[in-house]
Motif scaffolding. Structure first.
Motif, PDB file in Angstrom:
ATOM      1  N   ALA A  37       0.834  -1.204   0.000  1.00 47.96           N
ATOM      2  CA  ALA A  37       0.000   0.000   0.000  1.00 47.96           C
ATOM      3  C   ALA A  37       0.867   1.252   0.000  1.00 47.96           C
ATOM      4  CB  ALA A  37      -0.928  -0.009   1.212  1.00 47.96           C
ATOM      5  N   GLY A  38       2.012   1.196   0.689  1.00 47.87           N
ATOM      6  CA  GLY A  38       2.918   2.340   0.679  1.00 47.87           C
ATOM      7  C   GLY A  38       3.472   2.611  -0.709  1.00 47.87           C
ATOM      8  N   LEU A  39       3.828   1.537  -1.441  1.00 47.36           N
ATOM      9  CA  LEU A  39       4.283   1.710  -2.820  1.00 47.36           C
ATOM     10  C   LEU A  39       3.198   2.354  -3.672  1.00 47.36           C
ATOM     11  CD1 LEU A  39       6.032  -1.743  -3.473  1.00 47.36           C
ATOM     12  CD2 LEU A  39       7.166   0.461  -3.221  1.00 47.36           C
ATOM     13  N   GLN A  40       1.973   1.901  -3.522  1.00 49.01           N
ATOM     14  CA  GLN A  40       0.854   2.462  -4.276  1.00 49.01           C
ATOM     15  C   GLN A  40       0.667   3.946  -3.966  1.00 49.01           C
ATOM     16  OE1 GLN A  40      -2.200  -0.149  -2.821  1.00 49.01           O
ATOM     17  NE2 GLN A  40      -2.059  -1.530  -4.585  1.00 49.01           N
ATOM     18  N   ASP A  41       0.694   4.279  -2.678  1.00 49.58           N
ATOM     19  CA  ASP A  41       0.440   5.663  -2.265  1.00 49.58           C
ATOM     20  C   ASP A  41       1.521   6.615  -2.739  1.00 49.58           C
ATOM     21  OD1 ASP A  41      -1.939   4.991  -1.028  1.00 49.58           O
ATOM     22  OD2 ASP A  41      -1.032   4.715   0.952  1.00 49.58           O
ATOM     23  N   ARG A  42       2.766   6.128  -2.811  1.00 50.28           N
ATOM     24  CA  ARG A  42       3.837   6.992  -3.305  1.00 50.28           C
ATOM     25  C   ARG A  42       3.717   7.249  -4.794  1.00 50.28           C
ATOM     26  NH1 ARG A  42       6.679   3.981   0.512  1.00 50.28           N
ATOM     27  NH2 ARG A  42       7.528   2.504  -0.998  1.00 50.28           N
ATOM     28  N   ARG A  43       3.183   6.291  -5.539  1.00 50.81           N
ATOM     29  CA  ARG A  43       3.090   6.448  -6.987  1.00 50.81           C
ATOM     30  C   ARG A  43       1.814   7.141  -7.435  1.00 50.81           C
ATOM     31  NH1 ARG A  43       5.803   7.525 -11.376  1.00 50.81           N
ATOM     32  NH2 ARG A  43       4.239   7.482 -13.028  1.00 50.81           N
ATOM     33  N   LEU A  44       0.745   7.017  -6.658  1.00 53.20           N
ATOM     34  CA  LEU A  44      -0.568   7.505  -7.080  1.00 53.20           C
ATOM     35  C   LEU A  44      -0.589   8.986  -7.472  1.00 53.20           C
ATOM     36  CD1 LEU A  44      -3.559   6.998  -7.554  1.00 53.20           C
ATOM     37  CD2 LEU A  44      -3.937   7.369  -5.106  1.00 53.20           C
ATOM     38  N   PRO A  45       0.045   9.906  -6.740  1.00 56.20           N
ATOM     39  CA  PRO A  45      -0.009  11.317  -7.165  1.00 56.20           C
ATOM     40  C   PRO A  45       0.485  11.557  -8.579  1.00 56.20           C
ATOM     41  CG  PRO A  45       0.812  11.148  -4.916  1.00 56.20           C
ATOM     42  CD  PRO A  45       0.757   9.750  -5.454  1.00 56.20           C
ATOM     43  N   TYR A  46       1.509  10.811  -9.014  1.00 56.29           N
ATOM     44  CA  TYR A  46       2.006  10.955 -10.383  1.00 56.29           C
ATOM     45  C   TYR A  46       0.941  10.516 -11.394  1.00 56.29           C
ATOM     46  CZ  TYR A  46       6.628  11.421  -8.240  1.00 56.29           C
ATOM     47  OH  TYR A  46       7.700  11.838  -7.497  1.00 56.29           O
ATOM     48  N   ALA A  47       0.244   9.424 -11.066  1.00 60.42           N
ATOM     49  CA  ALA A  47      -0.804   8.937 -11.966  1.00 60.42           C
ATOM     50  C   ALA A  47      -1.956   9.941 -12.060  1.00 60.42           C
ATOM     51  CB  ALA A  47      -1.313   7.582 -11.474  1.00 60.42           C
ATOM     52  N   LEU A  48      -2.287  10.576 -10.958  1.00 58.78           N
ATOM     53  CA  LEU A  48      -3.375  11.560 -10.955  1.00 58.78           C
ATOM     54  C   LEU A  48      -3.018  12.789 -11.782  1.00 58.78           C
ATOM     55  CD1 LEU A  48      -4.260  11.206  -7.178  1.00 58.78           C
ATOM     56  CD2 LEU A  48      -5.767  10.619  -9.076  1.00 58.78           C
ATOM     57  N   VAL A  49      -1.797  13.263 -11.632  1.00 53.29           N
ATOM     58  CA  VAL A  49      -1.349  14.422 -12.416  1.00 53.29           C
ATOM     59  C   VAL A  49      -1.297  14.067 -13.895  1.00 53.29           C
ATOM     60  CG1 VAL A  49       0.612  15.945 -12.875  1.00 53.29           C
ATOM     61  CG2 VAL A  49      -0.100  15.503 -10.520  1.00 53.29           C
ATOM     62  N   ALA A  50      -0.817  12.861 -14.217  1.00 54.66           N
ATOM     63  CA  ALA A  50      -0.750  12.437 -15.618  1.00 54.66           C
ATOM     64  C   ALA A  50      -2.140  12.386 -16.234  1.00 54.66           C
ATOM     65  CB  ALA A  50      -0.072  11.072 -15.718  1.00 54.66           C
ATOM     66  N   ALA A  51      -3.125  11.868 -15.499  1.00 51.75           N
ATOM     67  CA  ALA A  51      -4.483  11.777 -16.022  1.00 51.75           C
ATOM     68  C   ALA A  51      -5.046  13.151 -16.342  1.00 51.75           C
ATOM     69  CB  ALA A  51      -5.379  11.053 -15.023  1.00 51.75           C
ATOM     70  N   ALA A  52      -4.735  14.122 -15.518  1.00 50.53           N
ATOM     71  CA  ALA A  52      -5.290  15.469 -15.701  1.00 50.53           C
ATOM     72  C   ALA A  52      -4.791  16.137 -16.972  1.00 50.53           C
ATOM     73  CB  ALA A  52      -4.947  16.330 -14.492  1.00 50.53           C
ATOM     74  N   ARG A  53      -3.810  15.538 -17.647  1.00 52.08           N
ATOM     75  CA  ARG A  53      -3.315  16.120 -18.899  1.00 52.08           C
ATOM     76  C   ARG A  53      -4.201  15.756 -20.095  1.00 52.08           C
ATOM     77  NH1 ARG A  53       1.979  13.887 -16.995  1.00 52.08           N
ATOM     78  NH2 ARG A  53       3.018  15.568 -15.844  1.00 52.08           N
ATOM     79  N   SER A  54      -5.085  14.781 -19.947  1.00 53.34           N
ATOM     80  CA  SER A  54      -5.948  14.402 -21.067  1.00 53.34           C
ATOM     81  C   SER A  54      -7.199  15.280 -21.087  1.00 53.34           C
ATOM     82  CB  SER A  54      -6.347  12.937 -20.961  1.00 53.34           C
ATOM     83  OG  SER A  54      -7.327  12.753 -19.952  1.00 53.34           O
ATOM     84  N   PRO A  55      -7.777  15.521 -22.273  1.00 54.62           N
ATOM     85  CA  PRO A  55      -8.999  16.335 -22.332  1.00 54.62           C
ATOM     86  C   PRO A  55     -10.130  15.777 -21.463  1.00 54.62           C
ATOM     87  CG  PRO A  55      -8.068  16.060 -24.519  1.00 54.62           C
ATOM     88  CD  PRO A  55      -7.283  15.160 -23.615  1.00 54.62           C
ATOM     89  N   PHE A  56     -10.293  14.465 -21.445  1.00 55.75           N
ATOM     90  CA  PHE A  56     -11.394  13.874 -20.683  1.00 55.75           C
ATOM     91  C   PHE A  56     -11.250  14.145 -19.194  1.00 55.75           C
ATOM     92  CE2 PHE A  56     -12.999  10.348 -18.123  1.00 55.75           C
ATOM     93  CZ  PHE A  56     -14.347  10.384 -18.452  1.00 55.75           C
ATOM     94  N   TYR A  57     -10.074  13.851 -18.634  1.00 54.75           N
ATOM     95  CA  TYR A  57      -9.912  14.034 -17.194  1.00 54.75           C
ATOM     96  C   TYR A  57      -9.696  15.498 -16.826  1.00 54.75           C
ATOM     97  CZ  TYR A  57      -9.877   9.014 -16.452  1.00 54.75           C
ATOM     98  OH  TYR A  57     -10.254   7.695 -16.391  1.00 54.75           O
ATOM     99  N   ARG A  58      -9.203  16.302 -17.751  1.00 54.95           N
ATOM    100  CA  ARG A  58      -9.105  17.735 -17.478  1.00 54.95           C
ATOM    101  C   ARG A  58     -10.490  18.297 -17.184  1.00 54.95           C
ATOM    102  NH1 ARG A  58      -7.238  19.659 -22.230  1.00 54.95           N
ATOM    103  NH2 ARG A  58      -5.211  18.719 -21.760  1.00 54.95           N
ATOM    104  N   ALA A  59     -11.473  17.827 -17.971  1.00 52.74           N
ATOM    105  CA  ALA A  59     -12.848  18.284 -17.725  1.00 52.74           C
ATOM    106  C   ALA A  59     -13.420  17.661 -16.456  1.00 52.74           C
ATOM    107  CB  ALA A  59     -13.721  17.943 -18.927  1.00 52.74           C
ATOM    108  N   ARG A  60     -13.153  16.393 -16.242  1.00 58.48           N
ATOM    109  CA  ARG A  60     -13.719  15.710 -15.067  1.00 58.48           C
ATOM    110  C   ARG A  60     -13.107  16.230 -13.773  1.00 58.48           C
ATOM    111  NH1 ARG A  60     -15.486   9.530 -14.927  1.00 58.48           N
ATOM    112  NH2 ARG A  60     -17.141  10.604 -16.075  1.00 58.48           N
ATOM    113  N   LEU A  61     -11.847  16.643 -13.801  1.00 58.81           N
ATOM    114  CA  LEU A  61     -11.160  17.103 -12.589  1.00 58.81           C
ATOM    115  C   LEU A  61     -11.070  18.625 -12.536  1.00 58.81           C
ATOM    116  CD1 LEU A  61      -8.221  14.497 -12.606  1.00 58.81           C
ATOM    117  CD2 LEU A  61     -10.414  14.337 -11.408  1.00 58.81           C
TER     118      LEU A  61
END
Length: 438
Positions: A21-45
């Motif tokens: 779970a610690g490995l997941q939590d350390r990586r998750l913020p990068y995945a969230l920022v990466a998602a926000a770069r797409s048009p779909f998630y930019r609108a959703r977030l």
């Protein structure tokens, strides 16, 4: 993103679920920022990018409809020039579901696929018998095998150039050691091998494992395939949109790659998710570049558990039930494909029952099985009784001669596959002009 390559964990780098779970939590913020770069998630977030696991749970599930509505590049999170491949799912709804990967994504895809307890080596001859078209399956196995130095035989199962008779010849003559296919394919190969005069468990001595995926695989059918071929059957689970999500450990359990993705189980009856239990699998990849996904609902029925496994991988286990877990009402009971399949393959192997089909009526389940004459009465009676006992459903079981459900010609034919022609001689048949087959 060079940090993604160095940060990807390997099995054994965590001691327990808390460290995982610690490995997941350390990586998750990068995945969230990466998602926000797409048009779909930019609108959703639009209200803000979540920072952690708790914030992620406030993001609505991403559905297959969302992916279809975003066709083709609404989920693209990198410049188009960085894409390595573009894929689409089978598109049974009539609208394609697009997915795409960078070269770094492919590094992760191939590494996850190769996480099999039966390893892939440079000494292997690997027959890839899944589609090489827009779906990812054939390309994924090909890339993983080549990364480990294996010789790949690209035996696409959607090509007229690779009929079952040719599959058997290739398996035998090339000394194929590993294969990748649907579980059903391996049963068809065994039947085609028998039609060619071979015995699957004796005449293919180089074969050491069958890698299978793409459809639910019950315990009884898996055991029957292993018995027919005399080698281990190693299961894989994933999708074109995500790549490999789970693989089998040496103890025969399917483990989710929870070091590479966050998993949830969605319960449609309540609209809530939980870390385990039975429901629909929801995935958030942690290392995806081209097409990050947040809480993507695959709509596959699964049963997830965090029970200990002797393999020591410290990864959750999953039973993939597929959409076949949706049942048909018959009388006072409910029938699923998985339940009927388990009973069919629980019949004694000496009955030689491999192919079957069933139709659910309002009061009775009609089942047809291919079975040799000498076993027909016994097989039909036993299956009828087991359906009533296990499912509380009346059944009519009809035994058919071998070749009725899977025609002998399908197993033995070698159709001509031609280059297209425009010019013919006076005595030639020009009805096949421009076609690749006759």
């Amino acid at each position: 993103m060079t940090d993604t390559l160095t940060a990807r964990p390997a099995i054994g780098q965590w001691r327990d679920y808390a460290e995982l779970a610690g490995l997941q939590d350390r990586r998750l913020p990068y995945a969230l920022v990466a998602a926000a770069r797409s048009p779909f998630y930019r609108a959703r977030l639009r209200a803000g990018v979540p920072e952690d696991r708790a914030g992620l749970l406030d993001v609505p599930l991403t559905t297959k409809r969302d992916l279809r509505d975003s066709y083709p590049f609404g989920l693209l999170a990198v410049p188009r020039a960085r894409l390595a491949t573009y894929h689409e799912s089978s598109g049974t709804s009539g609208v394609p579901t697009a997915s795409y990967y960078t070269a770094d994504d492919w590094h992760d895809l191939a590494e996850r696929y190769a996480r099999k307890w039966v390893g892939i080596t440079a000494d292997d001859v690997f027959l890839v018998r899944t589609p090489y078209a827009l779906m990812i399956t054939g390309h994924l196995a090909h890339a993983a095998a080549r990364r480990h130095g294996a010789t790949v035989v690209p035996g696409d199962n959607r090509s007229l150039a690779m009929p079952y008779a040719r599959v058997v010849r290739v398996l035998h003559d090339l000394g194929v050691t590993l294969t990748w296919s649907l579980p059903t394919e391996t049963l068809l190969w065994a039947a085609a091998a028998k039609a060619a005069g071979y015995r699957a468990d004796r005449d293919f001595p180089a074969l050491r494992a069958l890698f299978v995926g793409g459809e639910p695989l019950g315990t009884a059918r898996k055991a029957r395939i292993a018995e027919l071929w005399g080698v281990p059957v190693v299961e894989e689970y994933g999708s074109t949109e995500t790549g490999s999500l789970a693989g089998e450990c040496p103890h025969g359990r399917l483990h989710l790659w929870a070091d590479r993705a966050l998993f949830e189980v969605y319960h449609p009856d309540t609209g809530l998710t939980s870390p385990d239990g039975r429901g629909q699998l929801v995935v958030t990849p942690l290392f995806r570049e081209a097409m990050p996904l947040l809480r993507y609902n695959l709509e596959d029925d699964v049963d997830v558990s965090y029970d200990a496994c002797d393999c020591g991988w410290q990864l959750p286990t999953v039973r993939v039930l597929g959409r076949s877990a949706v049942g048909y009402p018959v009388g006072h009971g409910t029938v699923t494909q998985a339940a009927v399949e388990e009973l069919v393959f629980a019949l004694p192997a000496r009955y030689e029952v491999t192919f079957w089909r069933a139709q659910a009526g309002p009061d009775r389940l009609r089942v047809e099985i291919e079975v040799p004459d000498q076993h027909r009465a016994a097989a039909c009676a036993q299956l009828c009784g087991s359906i009533l006992s296990a499912l509380d459903v009346d059944a009519q079981v009809c035994g058919l001669p071998p070749g009725r459900l899977v025609p002998h010609q399908v197993l033995t034919a070698q159709p001509d596959v031609l280059k297209p022609r425009g010019l013919f001689g006076a005595d030639e048949n020009w009805d096949s002009a421009l076609l690749y087959y006759r």
